[in-house]
Design a protein around this motif. Structure first.
Motif, PDB file in Angstrom:
ATOM      1  N   UNK A   2      -6.431  14.339  31.626  1.00  0.00           N
ATOM      2  CA  UNK A   2      -5.319  14.457  32.573  1.00  0.00           C
ATOM      3  C   UNK A   2      -4.315  13.340  32.397  1.00  0.00           C
ATOM      4  N   UNK A   3      -4.817  12.136  32.098  1.00  0.00           N
ATOM      5  CA  UNK A   3      -3.890  11.010  32.016  1.00  0.00           C
ATOM      6  C   UNK A   3      -3.096  11.002  30.717  1.00  0.00           C
ATOM      7  N   UNK A   4      -3.325  12.001  29.837  1.00  0.00           N
ATOM      8  CA  UNK A   4      -2.535  12.114  28.617  1.00  0.00           C
ATOM      9  C   UNK A   4      -1.506  13.240  28.718  1.00  0.00           C
ATOM     10  N   UNK A   5      -1.411  13.889  29.880  1.00  0.00           N
ATOM     11  CA  UNK A   5      -0.473  14.991  30.060  1.00  0.00           C
ATOM     12  C   UNK A   5       0.960  14.493  30.148  1.00  0.00           C
ATOM     13  N   UNK A   6       1.870  15.266  29.571  1.00  0.00           N
ATOM     14  CA  UNK A   6       3.301  15.001  29.713  1.00  0.00           C
ATOM     15  C   UNK A   6       3.872  15.919  30.794  1.00  0.00           C
ATOM     16  N   UNK A 164       2.561  20.426  20.615  1.00  0.00           N
ATOM     17  CA  UNK A 164       1.893  19.388  21.403  1.00  0.00           C
ATOM     18  C   UNK A 164       2.750  18.130  21.394  1.00  0.00           C
ATOM     19  N   UNK A 165       3.096  17.647  22.565  1.00  0.00           N
ATOM     20  CA  UNK A 165       3.883  16.416  22.667  1.00  0.00           C
ATOM     21  C   UNK A 165       3.011  15.320  23.263  1.00  0.00           C
ATOM     22  N   UNK A 166       3.128  14.116  22.764  1.00  0.00           N
ATOM     23  CA  UNK A 166       2.327  13.000  23.267  1.00  0.00           C
ATOM     24  C   UNK A 166       3.185  12.091  24.137  1.00  0.00           C
ATOM     25  N   UNK A 167       2.527  11.297  24.966  1.00  0.00           N
ATOM     26  CA  UNK A 167       3.237  10.426  25.897  1.00  0.00           C
ATOM     27  C   UNK A 167       4.141   9.417  25.198  1.00  0.00           C
ATOM     28  N   UNK A 168       3.737   8.976  24.030  1.00  0.00           N
ATOM     29  CA  UNK A 168       4.512   7.929  23.366  1.00  0.00           C
ATOM     30  C   UNK A 168       5.626   8.461  22.469  1.00  0.00           C
ATOM     31  N   UNK A 169       5.770   9.769  22.408  1.00  0.00           N
ATOM     32  CA  UNK A 169       6.875  10.359  21.657  1.00  0.00           C
ATOM     33  C   UNK A 169       8.185  10.222  22.427  1.00  0.00           C
ATOM     34  N   UNK A 188      14.185   7.563  25.634  1.00  0.00           N
ATOM     35  CA  UNK A 188      13.217   7.671  26.725  1.00  0.00           C
ATOM     36  C   UNK A 188      12.012   8.475  26.262  1.00  0.00           C
ATOM     37  N   UNK A 189      10.843   7.923  26.468  1.00  0.00           N
ATOM     38  CA  UNK A 189       9.607   8.577  26.020  1.00  0.00           C
ATOM     39  C   UNK A 189       9.095   9.544  27.077  1.00  0.00           C
ATOM     40  N   UNK A 190       8.185  10.422  26.645  1.00  0.00           N
ATOM     41  CA  UNK A 190       7.507  11.291  27.614  1.00  0.00           C
ATOM     42  C   UNK A 190       6.707  10.451  28.599  1.00  0.00           C
ATOM     43  N   UNK A 191       6.186   9.311  28.151  1.00  0.00           N
ATOM     44  CA  UNK A 191       5.428   8.442  29.052  1.00  0.00           C
ATOM     45  C   UNK A 191       6.316   7.941  30.192  1.00  0.00           C
ATOM     46  N   UNK A 192       7.505   7.440  29.839  1.00  0.00           N
ATOM     47  CA  UNK A 192       8.417   6.933  30.866  1.00  0.00           C
ATOM     48  C   UNK A 192       8.766   8.029  31.865  1.00  0.00           C
ATOM     49  N   UNK A 193       9.055   9.213  31.360  1.00  0.00           N
ATOM     50  CA  UNK A 193       9.391  10.340  32.224  1.00  0.00           C
ATOM     51  C   UNK A 193       8.217  10.731  33.118  1.00  0.00           C
ATOM     52  N   UNK A 194       7.054  10.824  32.525  1.00  0.00           N
ATOM     53  CA  UNK A 194       5.887  11.356  33.237  1.00  0.00           C
ATOM     54  C   UNK A 194       5.356  10.381  34.284  1.00  0.00           C
ATOM     55  N   UNK A 195       5.135   9.125  33.914  1.00  0.00           N
ATOM     56  CA  UNK A 195       4.587   8.147  34.860  1.00  0.00           C
ATOM     57  C   UNK A 195       5.548   7.930  36.029  1.00  0.00           C
ATOM     58  N   UNK A 196       6.859   7.886  35.734  1.00  0.00           N
ATOM     59  CA  UNK A 196       7.854   7.737  36.793  1.00  0.00           C
ATOM     60  C   UNK A 196       7.812   8.925  37.741  1.00  0.00           C
ATOM     61  N   UNK A 197       7.653  10.112  37.191  1.00  0.00           N
ATOM     62  CA  UNK A 197       7.605  11.334  37.998  1.00  0.00           C
ATOM     63  C   UNK A 197       6.377  11.339  38.903  1.00  0.00           C
ATOM     64  N   UNK A 198       5.243  10.989  38.349  1.00  0.00           N
ATOM     65  CA  UNK A 198       4.006  10.949  39.148  1.00  0.00           C
ATOM     66  C   UNK A 198       4.144   9.923  40.274  1.00  0.00           C
TER      67      UNK A 198
END
Length: 560
Positions: A2-6, A164-169, A188-198
């Motif tokens: 779950x913590x690797x989801x974008x 498949x997209x990864x958080x660091x892409x 902006x990475x998927x990580x930045x988008x995802x963690x901010x959204x959560x």
């Protein structure tokens, strides 16, 4: 895991969960709307991805989108991501030069052209290279692209499985709408988008029962986060606004539970109420218990905001008096602070802990500090990967220990609430050799309900001055009657004296120049996010400044 989801993975999970439920509602004109269920959105996005794949573009190419907010913006973004590429928003009100720069600098291989106003588009399209492949959305101007949406998606096979997209892409490059210089491409990475959204959804308790009206420019990081990423993650429904003329109707169609705006629009809403009922009469009615409840409900329902549980304001300071006015109506406005370089994941005011003039506290997983020179620096999961093809600017903007240099000056109170006190690069020197920080003074002026925008200047002059744009209501009355102008001038002269009374001797303003001309993103006076372009305003009125000083008046009318 779950913590690797974008955010893309969370959207796909919502398709599985909600399938046939309507997710997006798009006005098509003449009271006609088109809706997209979660399944329909995914099916259309898979067709877009299939079309992109048919072009055999290099791996992880940049693909641009130039459009006002609409359902196809979201679908195109999903298609770009699902085909393994990177999206590049292009503001739909840019000049031809800036459009050309954005497309060429980002190395965009394809451009989606969408819902656009005819006049700005005629200028903007001049900046699109002849060699650029283009695809038009439904609702786009006639003959705006080489390939229509229908031609593109009907001529290609939909993909079966999203890439498949990864958080660091890298997910996107957002070009800043800064008030000076060439835009910089924020990676902006998927990580930045995802963690901010959560983090935002956790704080605001956003669920799939919420509704959101998308109308602030999705090309900007803030609306991209609130109006696209959060619905993808939470399953929240999205309604799109058709136009400024239909805005209240669009609000009433959506009945949003979450609503975001900028101070300028919150002021316009208030002015609209005052055109139907005087401020003094409303104040009186709000003091009568039973009638007060009915009046509040009627006003909020008329604005389409009666279902709002969370209302936000950002992009610029909002006067404390305006916050108080909305709170009296039962609408608690929460302020936020952030920037494209940290995907706006920085600060937000908390209910019961707000303080006028402060933008709130850092999110739980965000650290904030004030540097020795007074600059606000923020360490956040929303931090950018850097500026695209600009290593030097990246090094200037990121500290060695992982903080984003905001360029804003500020201070933090004992409860951790942040106050913005100015921009580090906006301070100017008068002819007396004294330094003046314009932003705090501007903030004091826009607290007055007659003033919509203010720009303080005076570089090389003995004393500063301010150029003022009146709020919508007074602007209309002032153009009709000398008597009305005299009343407004007297009121503003009183306000000038009040503000000057709080300033140091070298900061006191000589006069206010009231400008009739509208400052808009379309004519270059404001950024797409409604911030003043200081250099543009100063250059436009520079030749009149000496005459204004020479008039020796506290209030000068120009262009009336």
């Amino acid at each position: 895991m779950a913590d690797e989801k974008t955010v893309l993975d969370y959207f796909l999970a919502n398709v599985e969960k909600h399938g046939d439920r309507i997710w997006m509602t798009q006005p098509m004109g003449k009271d006609v709307v088109k809706t997209f269920t979660f399944k329909e959105t995914l099916a259309e996005a898979k067709k877009v991805a299939g079309y992109i794949n048919s072009l055999d573009l290099p791996e992880k190419s940049q693909i641009a989108i130039c459009s006002k907010n609409c359902a196809w913006w979201v679908i195109a973004d999903l298609g770009i991501w699902m085909s393994g590429h990177v999206s590049v928003p292009v503001f739909p009100t840019l000049t031809a030069d800036t459009t050309s720069f954005t497309l060429e600098h980002s190395e965009a291989k394809l451009l989606f052209v969408g819902k656009l106003d005819e006049k700005p588009w005629l200028e903007q399209k001049k900046g699109i290279p002849d060699s650029m492949p283009t695809v038009s959305f439904p609702l786009s101007p006639k003959d705006s692209a080489k390939t229509t949406w229908e031609e593109a998606i009907s001529g290609a096979s939909p993909i079966e499985t999203p890439a498949t997209r990864t958080l660091d892409e890298m997910a996107t490059i957002i070009y800043t709408s800064g008030s000076t210089g060439k835009p910089k491409g924020v990676m902006t990475s998927f990580r930045a988008m995802t963690i901010s959204t959560i983090g935002m959804c956790k704080l605001l308790k956003v669920t799939d029962k919420d509704r959101y009206l998308s109308y602030l420019p999705v090309s900007h990081g803030m609306e991209r986060w609130i109006g696209e990423c959060i619905p993808m993650y939470s399953g929240e429904g999205i309604w799109f606004a058709e136009s400024l003329a239909t805005f209240v109707a669009d609000l009433n169609r959506c009945r949003p539970t979450l609503f975001l705006s900028v101070p300028r629009l919150w002021t316009k809403f208030q002015a609209g109420v005052f055109t139907k009922m005087s401020e003094s009469k409303l104040d009186t009615l709000l003091m009568i218990p039973l009638i007060s409840t009915l009046v509040k409900k009627k006003i909020l329902k008329g604005l389409g905001l009666d279902k709002v549980r969370i209302a936000g304001s950002g992009s610029a300071p909002i006067p404390g008096s305006l916050l108080d006015w909305y709170r009296r109506l039962g609408l608690n406005l929460q302020e936020g602070y952030g920037m494209t370089e940290n995907f706006n994941y920085s600060h937000m005011s908390r209910l019961g802990r707000t303080r006028p003039g402060y933008v709130g506290e850092a999110y739980d997983d965000v650290e904030c500090r004030i540097a020795e020179d007074g600059e606000i620096q923020v360490k956040t999961p929303g931090k950018m990967m850097g500026y695209y093809k600009n290593e030097e600017a990246t090094k200037e903007s990121l500290t060695d220990d992982g903080y984003v240099r905001t360029g804003d000056k500020g201070e933090i109170d004992s409860m951790g609430r942040l106050k913005i006190t100015g921009r580090t690069k906006e301070i100017f020197k008068t002819s007396k050799g004294k330094y003046v920080a314009p932003a705090p003074i501007e903030n004091e002026f826009v607290r007055h309900n007659l003033i919509e925008l203010a720009m303080v200047s005076g570089r090389g002059q003995p004393q500063p001055y301010a150029i003022i744009q009146l709020s919508e209501g007074p602007k209309g009355t002032a153009s009709k009657s000398e008597e009305e102008r005299t009343k407004i001038a007297a009121e503003l002269e009183k306000h000038l004296a009040s503000v000057n009374g709080t300033l140091e001797a070298h900061e006191k303003l000589s006069f206010l120049a009231i400008i009739k001309e509208d400052w808009l993103p379309e004519n270059g006076f404001l950024t797409p996010t409604q911030k003043i372009k200081r250099a543009v305003i100063e250059d436009s009125y520079e030749k009149h400044v000496e005459g204004w000083y020479g008039a020796k008046k506290k209030v000068v009318w120009y262009g009336w």
